[in-house]
Structure formats: structure tokens, C-alpha cells
Motif scaffolding. Sequence first.
Motif, PDB file in Angstrom:
ATOM      1  N   SER A  93     -15.016  -8.622  -3.913  1.00  0.00           N
ATOM      2  CA  SER A  93     -13.364  -8.338  -3.218  1.00  0.00           C
ATOM      3  C   SER A  93     -13.838  -7.443  -2.005  1.00  0.00           C
ATOM      4  O   SER A  93     -13.540  -6.882  -1.139  1.00  0.00           O
ATOM      5  CB  SER A  93     -12.686  -7.346  -3.757  1.00  0.00           C
ATOM      6  N   LEU A  94     -15.048  -6.562  -2.349  1.00  0.00           N
ATOM      7  CA  LEU A  94     -15.213  -5.739  -0.829  1.00  0.00           C
ATOM      8  C   LEU A  94     -16.685  -6.715   0.708  1.00  0.00           C
ATOM      9  O   LEU A  94     -16.886  -6.115   0.834  1.00  0.00           O
ATOM     10  CB  LEU A  94     -15.867  -4.410  -1.513  1.00  0.00           C
ATOM     11  N   ALA A  95     -16.480  -8.051  -0.071  1.00  0.00           N
ATOM     12  CA  ALA A  95     -17.070  -8.591   1.101  1.00  0.00           C
ATOM     13  C   ALA A  95     -16.394  -8.648   2.079  1.00  0.00           C
ATOM     14  O   ALA A  95     -15.666  -8.747   1.954  1.00  0.00           O
ATOM     15  CB  ALA A  95     -17.918 -10.308   0.255  1.00  0.00           C
ATOM     16  N   PRO A  96     -17.106  -8.984   3.468  1.00  0.00           N
ATOM     17  CA  PRO A  96     -16.885  -8.840   4.774  1.00  0.00           C
ATOM     18  C   PRO A  96     -15.454  -9.686   4.903  1.00  0.00           C
ATOM     19  O   PRO A  96     -15.986 -10.683   4.278  1.00  0.00           O
ATOM     20  CB  PRO A  96     -17.677  -8.812   5.473  1.00  0.00           C
ATOM     21  N   LEU A  97     -14.301  -9.515   5.556  1.00  0.00           N
ATOM     22  CA  LEU A  97     -13.243 -10.153   5.491  1.00  0.00           C
ATOM     23  C   LEU A  97     -14.395 -11.316   6.834  1.00  0.00           C
ATOM     24  O   LEU A  97     -14.245 -10.898   7.999  1.00  0.00           O
ATOM     25  CB  LEU A  97     -12.088  -9.874   5.705  1.00  0.00           C
ATOM     26  N   LEU A  98     -14.067 -12.765   7.029  1.00  0.00           N
ATOM     27  CA  LEU A  98     -15.213 -13.927   8.060  1.00  0.00           C
ATOM     28  C   LEU A  98     -13.796 -14.363   8.687  1.00  0.00           C
ATOM     29  O   LEU A  98     -12.567 -14.336   8.649  1.00  0.00           O
ATOM     30  CB  LEU A  98     -15.826 -14.788   7.673  1.00  0.00           C
ATOM     31  N   PRO A  99     -13.982 -14.394  10.170  1.00  0.00           N
ATOM     32  CA  PRO A  99     -13.103 -15.028  11.365  1.00  0.00           C
ATOM     33  C   PRO A  99     -12.876 -15.950  10.641  1.00  0.00           C
ATOM     34  O   PRO A  99     -13.601 -16.188  10.318  1.00  0.00           O
ATOM     35  CB  PRO A  99     -14.402 -14.266  12.205  1.00  0.00           C
ATOM     36  N   GLY A 100     -12.232 -15.939  10.682  1.00  0.00           N
ATOM     37  CA  GLY A 100     -10.980 -17.182  10.494  1.00  0.00           C
ATOM     38  C   GLY A 100     -11.116 -17.690   8.857  1.00  0.00           C
ATOM     39  O   GLY A 100      -9.811 -18.428   8.901  1.00  0.00           O
ATOM     40  N   SER A 101     -10.746 -16.480   7.904  1.00  0.00           N
ATOM     41  CA  SER A 101     -10.228 -16.264   6.955  1.00  0.00           C
ATOM     42  C   SER A 101      -8.782 -15.700   6.584  1.00  0.00           C
ATOM     43  O   SER A 101      -8.732 -14.655   7.809  1.00  0.00           O
ATOM     44  CB  SER A 101     -10.819 -16.136   6.042  1.00  0.00           C
ATOM     45  N   VAL A 102      -8.547 -15.064   5.682  1.00  0.00           N
ATOM     46  CA  VAL A 102      -6.624 -14.421   5.310  1.00  0.00           C
ATOM     47  C   VAL A 102      -7.195 -13.771   3.644  1.00  0.00           C
ATOM     48  O   VAL A 102      -8.037 -14.284   2.815  1.00  0.00           O
ATOM     49  CB  VAL A 102      -5.582 -15.588   4.843  1.00  0.00           C
ATOM     50  N   ALA A 103      -7.025 -12.065   3.862  1.00  0.00           N
ATOM     51  CA  ALA A 103      -6.978 -11.830   2.583  1.00  0.00           C
ATOM     52  C   ALA A 103      -5.581 -11.608   2.489  1.00  0.00           C
ATOM     53  O   ALA A 103      -4.796 -11.037   3.536  1.00  0.00           O
ATOM     54  CB  ALA A 103      -7.682 -10.600   2.343  1.00  0.00           C
ATOM     55  N   ALA A 151     -10.717  -2.513  -2.486  1.00  0.00           N
ATOM     56  CA  ALA A 151     -10.610  -3.725  -1.049  1.00  0.00           C
ATOM     57  C   ALA A 151      -9.549  -3.952  -0.776  1.00  0.00           C
ATOM     58  O   ALA A 151      -9.658  -4.322   0.406  1.00  0.00           O
ATOM     59  CB  ALA A 151     -10.961  -4.442  -2.282  1.00  0.00           C
ATOM     60  N   GLY A 152      -8.545  -3.349  -0.747  1.00  0.00           N
ATOM     61  CA  GLY A 152      -7.507  -3.831   0.085  1.00  0.00           C
ATOM     62  C   GLY A 152      -7.422  -2.815   1.652  1.00  0.00           C
ATOM     63  O   GLY A 152      -6.925  -3.380   2.079  1.00  0.00           O
ATOM     64  N   ARG A 153      -7.681  -1.401   1.513  1.00  0.00           N
ATOM     65  CA  ARG A 153      -7.868  -0.803   2.454  1.00  0.00           C
ATOM     66  C   ARG A 153      -9.316  -1.356   2.956  1.00  0.00           C
ATOM     67  O   ARG A 153      -8.791  -1.329   4.645  1.00  0.00           O
ATOM     68  CB  ARG A 153      -8.451   0.411   2.095  1.00  0.00           C
ATOM     69  N   ALA A 154     -10.447  -1.898   2.732  1.00  0.00           N
ATOM     70  CA  ALA A 154     -11.675  -2.673   3.570  1.00  0.00           C
ATOM     71  C   ALA A 154     -10.970  -3.783   4.253  1.00  0.00           C
ATOM     72  O   ALA A 154     -11.097  -3.374   5.673  1.00  0.00           O
ATOM     73  CB  ALA A 154     -12.587  -3.125   2.427  1.00  0.00           C
ATOM     74  N   ILE A 188      -6.357 -10.342  -2.994  1.00  0.00           N
ATOM     75  CA  ILE A 188      -6.784  -9.099  -3.517  1.00  0.00           C
ATOM     76  C   ILE A 188      -5.864  -8.512  -3.834  1.00  0.00           C
ATOM     77  O   ILE A 188      -4.924  -8.113  -3.754  1.00  0.00           O
ATOM     78  CB  ILE A 188      -6.965  -7.627  -2.369  1.00  0.00           C
ATOM     79  N   PRO A 189      -5.468  -8.412  -5.753  1.00  0.00           N
ATOM     80  CA  PRO A 189      -4.344  -7.669  -6.070  1.00  0.00           C
ATOM     81  C   PRO A 189      -3.810  -6.197  -5.958  1.00  0.00           C
ATOM     82  O   PRO A 189      -4.429  -5.678  -5.472  1.00  0.00           O
ATOM     83  CB  PRO A 189      -5.367  -7.746  -8.205  1.00  0.00           C
ATOM     84  N   GLY A 190      -2.840  -5.984  -6.161  1.00  0.00           N
ATOM     85  CA  GLY A 190      -1.821  -4.801  -5.909  1.00  0.00           C
ATOM     86  C   GLY A 190      -1.808  -4.202  -7.399  1.00  0.00           C
ATOM     87  O   GLY A 190      -1.877  -4.886  -8.322  1.00  0.00           O
ATOM     88  N   VAL A 191      -1.592  -2.831  -7.302  1.00  0.00           N
ATOM     89  CA  VAL A 191      -0.864  -2.264  -8.100  1.00  0.00           C
ATOM     90  C   VAL A 191       0.967  -2.227  -8.153  1.00  0.00           C
ATOM     91  O   VAL A 191       1.786  -2.251  -6.931  1.00  0.00           O
ATOM     92  CB  VAL A 191      -1.488  -0.966  -8.013  1.00  0.00           C
ATOM     93  N   THR A 192       1.183  -3.114  -8.650  1.00  0.00           N
ATOM     94  CA  THR A 192       2.295  -4.236  -8.982  1.00  0.00           C
ATOM     95  C   THR A 192       3.912  -2.679  -8.885  1.00  0.00           C
ATOM     96  O   THR A 192       3.628  -1.752 -10.712  1.00  0.00           O
ATOM     97  CB  THR A 192       2.998  -4.778 -10.123  1.00  0.00           C
ATOM     98  N   SER A 193       4.061  -2.746  -8.112  1.00  0.00           N
ATOM     99  CA  SER A 193       5.535  -1.890  -8.758  1.00  0.00           C
ATOM    100  C   SER A 193       6.400  -2.075 -10.208  1.00  0.00           C
ATOM    101  O   SER A 193       6.916  -0.763 -11.117  1.00  0.00           O
ATOM    102  CB  SER A 193       6.779  -1.997  -7.145  1.00  0.00           C
ATOM    103  N   SER A 194       6.260  -2.884 -10.869  1.00  0.00           N
ATOM    104  CA  SER A 194       6.805  -3.372 -12.152  1.00  0.00           C
ATOM    105  C   SER A 194       6.572  -2.493 -13.129  1.00  0.00           C
ATOM    106  O   SER A 194       7.207  -2.152 -14.049  1.00  0.00           O
ATOM    107  CB  SER A 194       6.512  -4.454 -12.707  1.00  0.00           C
ATOM    108  N   VAL A 195       4.772  -2.056 -12.840  1.00  0.00           N
ATOM    109  CA  VAL A 195       4.454  -0.549 -13.201  1.00  0.00           C
ATOM    110  C   VAL A 195       4.124   0.292 -13.224  1.00  0.00           C
ATOM    111  O   VAL A 195       4.323   1.337 -14.060  1.00  0.00           O
ATOM    112  CB  VAL A 195       2.424  -1.480 -14.248  1.00  0.00           C
TER     113      VAL A 195
END
Length: 261
Positions: free
Chosen positions: A3-13, A28-31, A121-128
Motif C-alpha cells: 500500500s506504500l508503493a508510489p501512486l502512479l499517474p493515471g491511477s486512483v487510491a 499509506a493513506g497519508r502517503a 487503502i482501508p481506514g479506521v472506521t468510525s463504527s469502532v
Amino acid sequence: MSSLAPLLPGSVALVGGGPGDPGLMTVAGRAAVEQADVLLVDHLAPEGALAWAREEALVVDVSKLPRGAFTPQARINELLVEHARAGRRVVRLKGGDGFVFGRGMEELLACTEAQVEVRVIPGVTSSVAVPALGGIPVTHRGLVQGFSVISGHVPPDHPDSTLDYAALTRSGTTLVVLMGVATLPAITAALLDAGLDPDTPAAVVARGGHPDQQVVRASVTEIATAAAHVDPPAVTVIGAVAAFATSTDTATDTRTLEEVF
Ligand code: SAH
């Protein structure tokens, strides 16, 4: 792929931003935010995280507010694909986790159908996390062995509701209600009708992770009235664990844990 691999042009996270506090975003989200050319941002996404974006990054508000800005999901999907096809590094930033009442799969499918490279890139869910920020564990050894996360965006008797409240009441799990501020009176009434003990502890944690976070604790019978004044977004927890809530509202339930258990 990491998940830390560079985000390539033309791609979506598709990035889960956690609830409110940017400190709760993943590394990974911050990166991904730091590399983005375009960020499509939701109103529940942690605003503070935008400080990590490049100065020249384009930030697009794609909130879905019932009485405010409204970008339909189909348009958001199109924007993801359009920006990626223009060769940009695209980040879709939302609050919590994109796959928990987040329509993340629709965005993933729109990208894969358009043959646009996409990562989740999963996130910390508010439900927990929001219960935790209010002092509440969703499970606790010896007390409860599971938790059910439900959407309260429609009341129990609404034709669009697919939830079986009687079954939820019998399940013996902690109930965690999202999108349920307006419908809380109807939801608690349905649970009580189905036989839930009227003294069951409950708590509402509003604006979790924000400096003005509020926690209201009361019995399930009283919680809707006690929490009527809170500002959304809020998560309601119903079940024995709610007695652990570190209430910021002394006007409501001031009983000690020993008195509740
Ligand atoms: N995908 C998100 C949930 C989206 S549904 C997640 O995993 O967290 C929106 C609901 O999430 C709100 O109605 C509220 O119930 C809850 N929520 C999101 N952020 C919150 C916050 N900072 N404080 C309290 N509740 C929050």
C-alpha cells in the motif's frame, strides 16, 4: 503490491481517512494524499489531512449533504475515471473506512470497469473508533462477544429498511448505529418493543475525533431524549459496554459502573 508503493499517474487510491482526527489516518493513506494531483473529498474526511497535500494539488469537494452541496455517486465515479484518464494521480478521500457505508465498492467497480488502476487503502472506521474515543470498547471479555454495525438512515418501519430489529435485539451483541441521529427515537422504540431491557446502557458519541467531541450516556429508554441536542455526525452504542462511556454530559447519566452492572 504494498500500500506504500508510489501512486502512479493515471491511477486512483480510495483512501479511508478515519473519523475527524487526521492522526487516525493510516501511513499509506497519508502517503497517497501527499502524492495526489487531485483529491476528491467528502465532508466527513479529516480536513486536517489536506495540509499534507501538495500545494498545486486540486481539491474537489464532492460531499453528499442532504441540505447542502450534493454530488451524486455516479458523478463521483465519472470524476475518478476522468481525472485518472487525464494522467493524474487521484485520491478519493473520505471519513472512516470506504467499505463501511462508504460506497467504496461502487467506486472500485467504476475504476476497474474503465480499466483504471485502483487501490484500496482501508481506514479506521468510525463504527469502532468513535466508540473508542468515547471510552467504549465494542466488545469486552465477560460482557459481550460481538457487535452489530447498522445504518439508521431510515427508521425501522420504513419500506427501505432491511434490518430485523427483533433479531438484532435477540443477538446479544453490542449495537453500533451509524447515520442514526434523527431516527434514534424510532430505533430505540423498536428495540424496546422487541423486548430489550429498558435499563440497557446506551451512549451517543458526536463529532468523534474533533476538539468539540461530545459523549452523552443514558439508558436505552432515555438516550434519544438525552442526546436530542447533539450535533451530527454521531455514533450510538447500545449495550452493556456503553456504561464505560466517559460522559461529557453530566446532566444525563451519572451512575457509576458498579451501579450499572
Ligand atoms: N465510512 C464511514 C461511515 C460513513 S456513514 C466509516 O467507516 O466511518 C456516516 C456516519 O458515520 C455518520 O452518520 C456517523 O454515524 C458516522 N461518523 C463518521 N464520522 C464520525 C465522527 N467523526 N464522529 C461521529 N460519527 C461519525
